[in-house]
Design a protein around this motif. Structure first.
Motif, PDB file in Angstrom:
ATOM      1  N   HIS A  37     -94.127 -51.044 -27.978  1.00 17.51           N
ATOM      2  CA  HIS A  37     -95.001 -51.640 -28.986  1.00 17.51           C
ATOM      3  C   HIS A  37     -95.042 -53.163 -28.889  1.00 17.51           C
ATOM      4  CE1 HIS A  37     -94.753 -47.616 -30.842  1.00 17.51           C
ATOM      5  NE2 HIS A  37     -95.918 -47.935 -31.379  1.00 17.51           N
ATOM      6  N   LEU A  38     -94.190 -53.746 -28.055  1.00 19.30           N
ATOM      7  CA  LEU A  38     -94.264 -55.190 -27.828  1.00 19.30           C
ATOM      8  C   LEU A  38     -95.413 -55.526 -26.879  1.00 19.30           C
ATOM      9  CD1 LEU A  38     -90.482 -56.073 -27.362  1.00 19.30           C
ATOM     10  CD2 LEU A  38     -91.931 -56.662 -29.324  1.00 19.30           C
ATOM     11  N   GLY A  39     -95.737 -54.602 -25.976  1.00 21.39           N
ATOM     12  CA  GLY A  39     -96.812 -54.848 -25.021  1.00 21.39           C
ATOM     13  C   GLY A  39     -96.480 -54.271 -23.660  1.00 21.39           C
ATOM     14  N   THR A  40     -97.490 -54.179 -22.820  1.00 16.43           N
ATOM     15  CA  THR A  40     -97.312 -53.612 -21.484  1.00 16.43           C
ATOM     16  C   THR A  40     -96.385 -54.434 -20.599  1.00 16.43           C
ATOM     17  OG1 THR A  40     -99.508 -52.594 -21.617  1.00 16.43           O
ATOM     18  CG2 THR A  40     -98.538 -52.853 -19.415  1.00 16.43           C
ATOM     19  N   PRO A  41     -96.472 -55.788 -20.591  1.00 16.35           N
ATOM     20  CA  PRO A  41     -95.546 -56.551 -19.745  1.00 16.35           C
ATOM     21  C   PRO A  41     -94.075 -56.303 -20.095  1.00 16.35           C
ATOM     22  CG  PRO A  41     -97.360 -57.942 -20.460  1.00 16.35           C
ATOM     23  CD  PRO A  41     -97.453 -56.675 -21.247  1.00 16.35           C
ATOM     24  N   ALA A  47     -88.800 -51.143 -17.645  1.00 12.21           N
ATOM     25  CA  ALA A  47     -88.752 -50.102 -16.620  1.00 12.21           C
ATOM     26  C   ALA A  47     -87.997 -50.578 -15.386  1.00 12.21           C
ATOM     27  CB  ALA A  47     -90.176 -49.680 -16.243  1.00 12.21           C
ATOM     28  N   LEU A  48     -88.255 -51.818 -14.965  1.00 15.21           N
ATOM     29  CA  LEU A  48     -87.575 -52.357 -13.787  1.00 15.21           C
ATOM     30  C   LEU A  48     -86.077 -52.500 -14.043  1.00 15.21           C
ATOM     31  CD1 LEU A  48     -90.146 -55.119 -12.772  1.00 15.21           C
ATOM     32  CD2 LEU A  48     -89.719 -52.969 -11.575  1.00 15.21           C
ATOM     33  N   ASP A 121     -94.369 -63.061 -14.747  1.00 14.35           N
ATOM     34  CA  ASP A 121     -93.757 -62.987 -16.075  1.00 14.35           C
ATOM     35  C   ASP A 121     -92.975 -61.692 -16.262  1.00 14.35           C
ATOM     36  OD1 ASP A 121     -94.841 -65.428 -16.705  1.00 14.35           O
ATOM     37  OD2 ASP A 121     -96.572 -64.604 -17.766  1.00 14.35           O
ATOM     38  N   VAL A 122     -93.490 -60.596 -15.710  1.00 15.97           N
ATOM     39  CA  VAL A 122     -92.785 -59.312 -15.817  1.00 15.97           C
ATOM     40  C   VAL A 122     -91.446 -59.389 -15.094  1.00 15.97           C
ATOM     41  CG1 VAL A 122     -92.817 -56.886 -15.128  1.00 15.97           C
ATOM     42  CG2 VAL A 122     -94.854 -57.918 -16.134  1.00 15.97           C
ATOM     43  N   GLY A 123     -91.439 -59.956 -13.898  1.00 13.21           N
ATOM     44  CA  GLY A 123     -90.205 -60.094 -13.145  1.00 13.21           C
ATOM     45  C   GLY A 123     -89.197 -60.980 -13.850  1.00 13.21           C
TER      46      GLY A 123
END
Length: 433
Positions: A37-41, A47-48, A121-123
């Motif tokens: 619910h925070l967002g996809t990123p 997940a990583l 940003d995801v990394g």
């Protein structure tokens, strides 16, 4: 199935084991929902990081199985003080391994995330989560060792209570930290660390209360745990490596095949909990009987657990086959993924009866302390799986080829472990393995 004098004991051990095993995937679902619910990123970063952490912790399952194998033998032999004295030594070993793993994760967080394809940003978020969450790894491994000890003395209720309570607290803390304190993804990591610390402390308290004499490190006892642990680590690493390799082959075949493989693999991980619970009962009952010098009871109980496992495997495989058109559609609406799932589904269903026997034999031989043979058998099975799975890509066999390789893996494991069980050389009596 005919009634057996071992049925009530198998159930009394397997049910709480199943509850403790199921707590982890249920927590992961809640964790995913909170972060999602925070967002996809943020979800992608979780997940990583979770892939790295869950893989490392699963490789450390030897702390549980190795401790159970040693303790249950001593407990069955009536050497209760010696069994209890192994508790603190298992905790020292877990702390040492946990501190080492945590330090490695903190130092290698960036290459680990990049190796999984994390960038931008995801990394960055995944690296930050990984470094925070790694602080809880030592106590998470203490919990693994604590569960192994308590299983060894036949207490599966206490681990169930501690694990369920810790996971419930984890969810509460994550909601508080993520949304109440507005810490975002970092709040999820800190909530996990706090819950793991509490879980570890609970196991330490229980084990130290039962420990006689000095709590200082006893290198001789630690060395005995390291010996069996190293053999079980090889077995687990080879198994995890096979599954990871199969997933990587499906990724190279195509997105639809990878999606179908993911559906089957996640179902396998969840439904295997039932078989794991029976295997844990096998570890306890067989180890205790052999420790007590009763090889006949160990063999008779083992055969009964094999019957239970075959029944469970046939039931699971049959239900999955009956719902072959329903289950894939519950996970995806993509026609290409559904088509690939239908192509490999008969193989997935066919895998369950032999897999059930393999799970049971694993538990029986771990309980017997036959870890060296298990390691060699798993390496031999991996040597069969890898070239077959590679052939699925090289010769265009697709996902069907990959799951044929999985069936071959299970078949090889069944053959090697079945030969060992039938030969009876595993049923050595006495306190030592």
């Amino acid at each position: 199935m005919r009634r057996s004098p071992y049925d009530s004991e198998i159930v009394s051990l397997a049910l709480p084991a199943l509850g403790a095993l199921a707590a982890e995937p249920l927590y992961l679902l809640a964790d995913t929902a909170i972060v999602g619910h925070l967002g996809t990123p943020q979800l992608a970063a979780l997940a990583l990081a979770a892939t790295v952490l869950s893989t490392l912790v699963s490789l450390c399952i030897f702390l549980t199985y190795g401790t159970t194998a040693r303790v249950t033998r001593l407990h069955g032999a009536g050497e209760h003080r010696a069994a209890a004295a192994l508790g603190p030594q298992a905790l020292w070993l877990a702390l040492g391994v946990g501190a080492t793993v945590a330090a490695m994760v903190i130092a290698l967080a960036v290459p680990l995330v990049h190796g999984l394809g994390g960038s931008g940003d995801v990394g960055d978020a995944a690296v930050r989560y990984l470094r925070i969450a790694s602080l809880g790894v030592p106590m998470a491994l203490v919990a693994l060792a604590g569960q192994g000890f308590l299983r060894g003395v036949g207490d599966l209720r206490t681990p169930l209570v501690i694990v369920v309570a810790a996971n419930a607290v984890n969810v509460v803390l994550e909601v508080l930290f993520v949304y109440g304190f507005d810490w975002g993804l970092d709040g999820s990591a800190w909530g996990t660390v706090a819950a793991q610390a509490g879980m570890g402390i609970a196991f330490v308290t229980v084990l130290l209360r039962a420990a006689p004499g000095s709590l200082a490190p006893d290198w001789e006892r630690i060395r005995s745990l390291v010996s069996i642990g190293a053999q079980l680590f090889v077995r687990t690493a080879a198994l995890v490596g096979c599954f990871a390799f199969g997933t990587s082959i499906c990724a190279r075949i195509g997105q639809a095949s990878l999606g179908a493989h993911q559906i089957a693999f996640q179902l396998f991980g969840f439904l295997a909990l039932v078989l794991d619970a029976i295997a844990i009962a096998g570890q306890v009952i067989v180890g205790r009987a052999l420790g007590g010098g009763d090889a006949d009871s160990a063999v008779a109980a083992a055969r009964r657990m094999l019957e239970w496992s075959v029944g469970a495997g046939l039931l699971i495989g049959g239900v999955l086959f009956a719902l072959s058109d329903v289950i894939p559609r519950a996970f995806t609406t993509d026609p290409a993924v559904i088509e690939r799932a239908h192509a490999m589904w008969p193989l997935f269903c066919l895998m369950w009866p032999p897999a059930a026997i393999v799970f049971a034999l694993d538990g029986i031989l771990i309980g017997a302390g036959d870890a060296r043979y298990l390691a060699g058998a798993m390496v031999a099975s991996a040597a069969v799986f890898v070239p077959l799975a590679s052939g699925a890509l090289a010769f265009g066999w697709g996902i069907v080829g990959v799951w044929c390789a999985v069936l071959a893996l299970m078949g090889m494991r069944l053959a090697t472990l079945g030969v060992r069980f039938a030969g009876g050389r595993w049923a050595l009596v006495g306190a030592a393995t």
